[in-house]
Motif scaffolding. Structure first.
Motif, PDB file in Angstrom:
ATOM      1  N   ALA A 134       0.856  -1.187   0.000  1.00  0.00           N
ATOM      2  CA  ALA A 134       0.000   0.000   0.000  1.00  0.00           C
ATOM      3  C   ALA A 134       0.893   1.239   0.000  1.00  0.00           C
ATOM      4  CB  ALA A 134      -0.899   0.002   1.227  1.00  0.00           C
ATOM      5  N   ILE A 135       0.329   2.355  -0.408  1.00  0.00           N
ATOM      6  CA  ILE A 135       1.089   3.606  -0.399  1.00  0.00           C
ATOM      7  C   ILE A 135       0.996   4.215   0.998  1.00  0.00           C
ATOM      8  CG2 ILE A 135       1.261   5.936  -1.345  1.00  0.00           C
ATOM      9  CD1 ILE A 135       0.106   4.802  -3.968  1.00  0.00           C
ATOM     10  N   ASP A 136       2.143   4.519   1.574  1.00  0.00           N
ATOM     11  CA  ASP A 136       2.205   5.149   2.890  1.00  0.00           C
ATOM     12  C   ASP A 136       1.791   6.616   2.728  1.00  0.00           C
ATOM     13  OD1 ASP A 136       3.268   6.694   5.130  1.00  0.00           O
ATOM     14  OD2 ASP A 136       4.265   4.823   5.710  1.00  0.00           O
ATOM     15  N   PRO A 137       0.778   7.082   3.458  1.00  0.00           N
ATOM     16  CA  PRO A 137       0.300   8.458   3.277  1.00  0.00           C
ATOM     17  C   PRO A 137       1.318   9.521   3.725  1.00  0.00           C
ATOM     18  CG  PRO A 137      -0.923   7.364   5.024  1.00  0.00           C
ATOM     19  CD  PRO A 137      -0.038   6.342   4.405  1.00  0.00           C
ATOM     20  N   ARG A 138       2.236   9.174   4.608  1.00  0.00           N
ATOM     21  CA  ARG A 138       3.240  10.154   5.056  1.00  0.00           C
ATOM     22  C   ARG A 138       4.405  10.272   4.081  1.00  0.00           C
ATOM     23  NH1 ARG A 138       4.432   7.350  10.422  1.00  0.00           N
ATOM     24  NH2 ARG A 138       4.559   5.909   8.747  1.00  0.00           N
ATOM     25  N   THR A 139       4.886   9.132   3.577  1.00  0.00           N
ATOM     26  CA  THR A 139       6.085   9.151   2.725  1.00  0.00           C
ATOM     27  C   THR A 139       5.771   9.073   1.242  1.00  0.00           C
ATOM     28  OG1 THR A 139       6.330   6.748   2.767  1.00  0.00           O
ATOM     29  CG2 THR A 139       7.427   8.010   4.539  1.00  0.00           C
ATOM     30  N   LEU A 140       4.542   8.685   0.920  1.00  0.00           N
ATOM     31  CA  LEU A 140       4.126   8.460  -0.465  1.00  0.00           C
ATOM     32  C   LEU A 140       5.002   7.411  -1.154  1.00  0.00           C
ATOM     33  CD1 LEU A 140       3.268  12.094  -1.587  1.00  0.00           C
ATOM     34  CD2 LEU A 140       1.752  10.345  -0.639  1.00  0.00           C
ATOM     35  N   ALA A 141       5.491   6.489  -0.376  1.00  0.00           N
ATOM     36  CA  ALA A 141       6.284   5.371  -0.884  1.00  0.00           C
ATOM     37  C   ALA A 141       5.532   4.077  -0.597  1.00  0.00           C
ATOM     38  CB  ALA A 141       7.659   5.341  -0.198  1.00  0.00           C
ATOM     39  N   TRP A 142       5.898   3.034  -1.344  1.00  0.00           N
ATOM     40  CA  TRP A 142       5.279   1.741  -1.085  1.00  0.00           C
ATOM     41  C   TRP A 142       5.681   1.254   0.296  1.00  0.00           C
ATOM     42  CZ3 TRP A 142       1.430   0.427  -3.904  1.00  0.00           C
ATOM     43  CH2 TRP A 142       1.389   0.689  -5.274  1.00  0.00           C
ATOM     44  N   ARG A 143       4.761   0.611   0.974  1.00  0.00           N
ATOM     45  CA  ARG A 143       5.071  -0.034   2.248  1.00  0.00           C
ATOM     46  C   ARG A 143       4.301  -1.348   2.288  1.00  0.00           C
ATOM     47  NH1 ARG A 143       0.965  -0.210   5.706  1.00  0.00           N
ATOM     48  NH2 ARG A 143      -0.646   1.351   5.460  1.00  0.00           N
TER      49      ARG A 143
ATOM     50  N   THR B 208       4.164 -13.765   9.088  1.00  0.00           N
ATOM     51  CA  THR B 208       4.740 -15.066   8.746  1.00  0.00           C
ATOM     52  C   THR B 208       5.996 -14.836   7.908  1.00  0.00           C
ATOM     53  OG1 THR B 208       3.560 -15.292   6.650  1.00  0.00           O
ATOM     54  CG2 THR B 208       2.430 -16.104   8.630  1.00  0.00           C
ATOM     55  N   ALA B 209       6.788 -15.888   7.783  1.00  0.00           N
ATOM     56  CA  ALA B 209       7.974 -15.804   6.921  1.00  0.00           C
ATOM     57  C   ALA B 209       7.553 -15.563   5.471  1.00  0.00           C
ATOM     58  CB  ALA B 209       8.811 -17.073   7.045  1.00  0.00           C
ATOM     59  N   GLN B 210       6.423 -16.130   5.075  1.00  0.00           N
ATOM     60  CA  GLN B 210       5.920 -15.910   3.712  1.00  0.00           C
ATOM     61  C   GLN B 210       5.675 -14.419   3.466  1.00  0.00           C
ATOM     62  OE1 GLN B 210       5.481 -18.312   1.216  1.00  0.00           O
ATOM     63  NE2 GLN B 210       5.212 -16.503  -0.051  1.00  0.00           N
ATOM     64  N   ASP B 211       5.096 -13.730   4.449  1.00  0.00           N
ATOM     65  CA  ASP B 211       4.851 -12.290   4.329  1.00  0.00           C
ATOM     66  C   ASP B 211       6.163 -11.519   4.197  1.00  0.00           C
ATOM     67  OD1 ASP B 211       2.161 -12.877   4.742  1.00  0.00           O
ATOM     68  OD2 ASP B 211       2.187 -12.257   6.846  1.00  0.00           O
ATOM     69  N   ALA B 212       7.198 -11.980   4.885  1.00  0.00           N
ATOM     70  CA  ALA B 212       8.493 -11.283   4.870  1.00  0.00           C
ATOM     71  C   ALA B 212       9.184 -11.369   3.515  1.00  0.00           C
ATOM     72  CB  ALA B 212       9.404 -11.853   5.957  1.00  0.00           C
ATOM     73  N   LEU B 213       8.766 -12.287   2.673  1.00  0.00           N
ATOM     74  CA  LEU B 213       9.398 -12.488   1.365  1.00  0.00           C
ATOM     75  C   LEU B 213       9.011 -11.438   0.329  1.00  0.00           C
ATOM     76  CD1 LEU B 213       8.992 -16.339   1.162  1.00  0.00           C
ATOM     77  CD2 LEU B 213      11.156 -15.089   1.296  1.00  0.00           C
ATOM     78  N   THR B 214       7.958 -10.674   0.585  1.00  0.00           N
ATOM     79  CA  THR B 214       7.440  -9.739  -0.408  1.00  0.00           C
ATOM     80  C   THR B 214       8.523  -8.834  -1.016  1.00  0.00           C
ATOM     81  OG1 THR B 214       5.233  -9.792   0.536  1.00  0.00           O
ATOM     82  CG2 THR B 214       5.786  -7.865  -0.785  1.00  0.00           C
ATOM     83  N   PRO B 215       9.327  -8.120  -0.227  1.00  0.00           N
ATOM     84  CA  PRO B 215      10.340  -7.255  -0.847  1.00  0.00           C
ATOM     85  C   PRO B 215      11.370  -8.028  -1.676  1.00  0.00           C
ATOM     86  CG  PRO B 215      10.122  -6.760   1.497  1.00  0.00           C
ATOM     87  CD  PRO B 215       9.314  -7.976   1.225  1.00  0.00           C
TER      88      PRO B 215
END
Length: 191
Positions: free
Chosen positions: A110-119, A125-132
């Motif tokens: 999602a786009i971070d409203p403060r930084t306007l960067a992806w977050r 889970t470890a599966q979630d950590a793989l995204t980047p």
């Protein structure tokens, strides 16, 4: 280049971040792949936590984390990135699997409203950590200069050559470069 503080678990070597990209360093968590010297730096779950911290990537906070998804993702990235570095054709099945994983990874950001960067949400889970890592690999496959994607002829670790002249030959000059130069010198002077 300093060694990362990973528990070697009886192994005699060290692990360094030499890939220049998170996805390449993730593949490189197997030292000396496909040899009798092979060592898996993520075999100890605490090493996975330390590796993600060194890469400044979020990792689940729980004490026990199922790291099996890390191994599966690393195998996938190896099947895609190693052939690219060796100037070989990437198997279509591996590309299809990566494409499917990347599509799922994109849905979680999602786009971070403060930084306007992806977050990405804090991984549970470890599966979630793989995204980047998956997104970095996808960018490397689709947008990077494949001429700069290389492998070390000594240990077969992968790296992106970021030198100005594009002449980097080893994963690390202090380790594999010195060893290779000493071996070549020995063979030259032996004759």
């Amino acid at each position: 280049m300093d060694a990362l503080d990973l528990n070697p678990d009886g192994y005699g070597g060290t692990y360094k971040l030499v890939g220049g990209r998170p996805s390449l360093d993730f593949v490189n968590t197997i030292s000396w792949p496909d040899t009798e010297r092979e060592h898996d730096w993520l075999a100890l779950p605490e090493n996975a936590r330390r590796w993600f911290a060194a890469m400044e990537l979020p990792f689940p906070r729980g004490k026990t984390v199922d790291v099996a998804p890390l191994y599966k993702a690393r195998q996938l990235l190896t099947r895609v990135l190693r052939p690219l570095a060796h100037e070989q054709t990437v198997p279509e099945a591996a590309l299809a699997e990566l494409s499917k994983a990347v599509a799922k990874a994109y849905q979680s950001r999602a786009i971070d409203p403060r930084t306007l960067a992806w977050r990405w949400p804090e991984p549970s889970t470890a599966q979630d950590a793989l995204t980047p890592l998956l997104l970095d690999a996808a960018e490397l496959v689709t947008a990077a200069d494949h001429e700069r994607l290389r492998y070390c002829p000594s240990c077969d670790w992968l790296f992106q050559d970021q030198t100005r002249n594009g002449q980097r030959r080893w994963c690390d000059m202090a380790d594999c470069g010195s060893r290779d130069k000493a071996r070549r010198y020995y063979h030259r002077t032996k004759a």
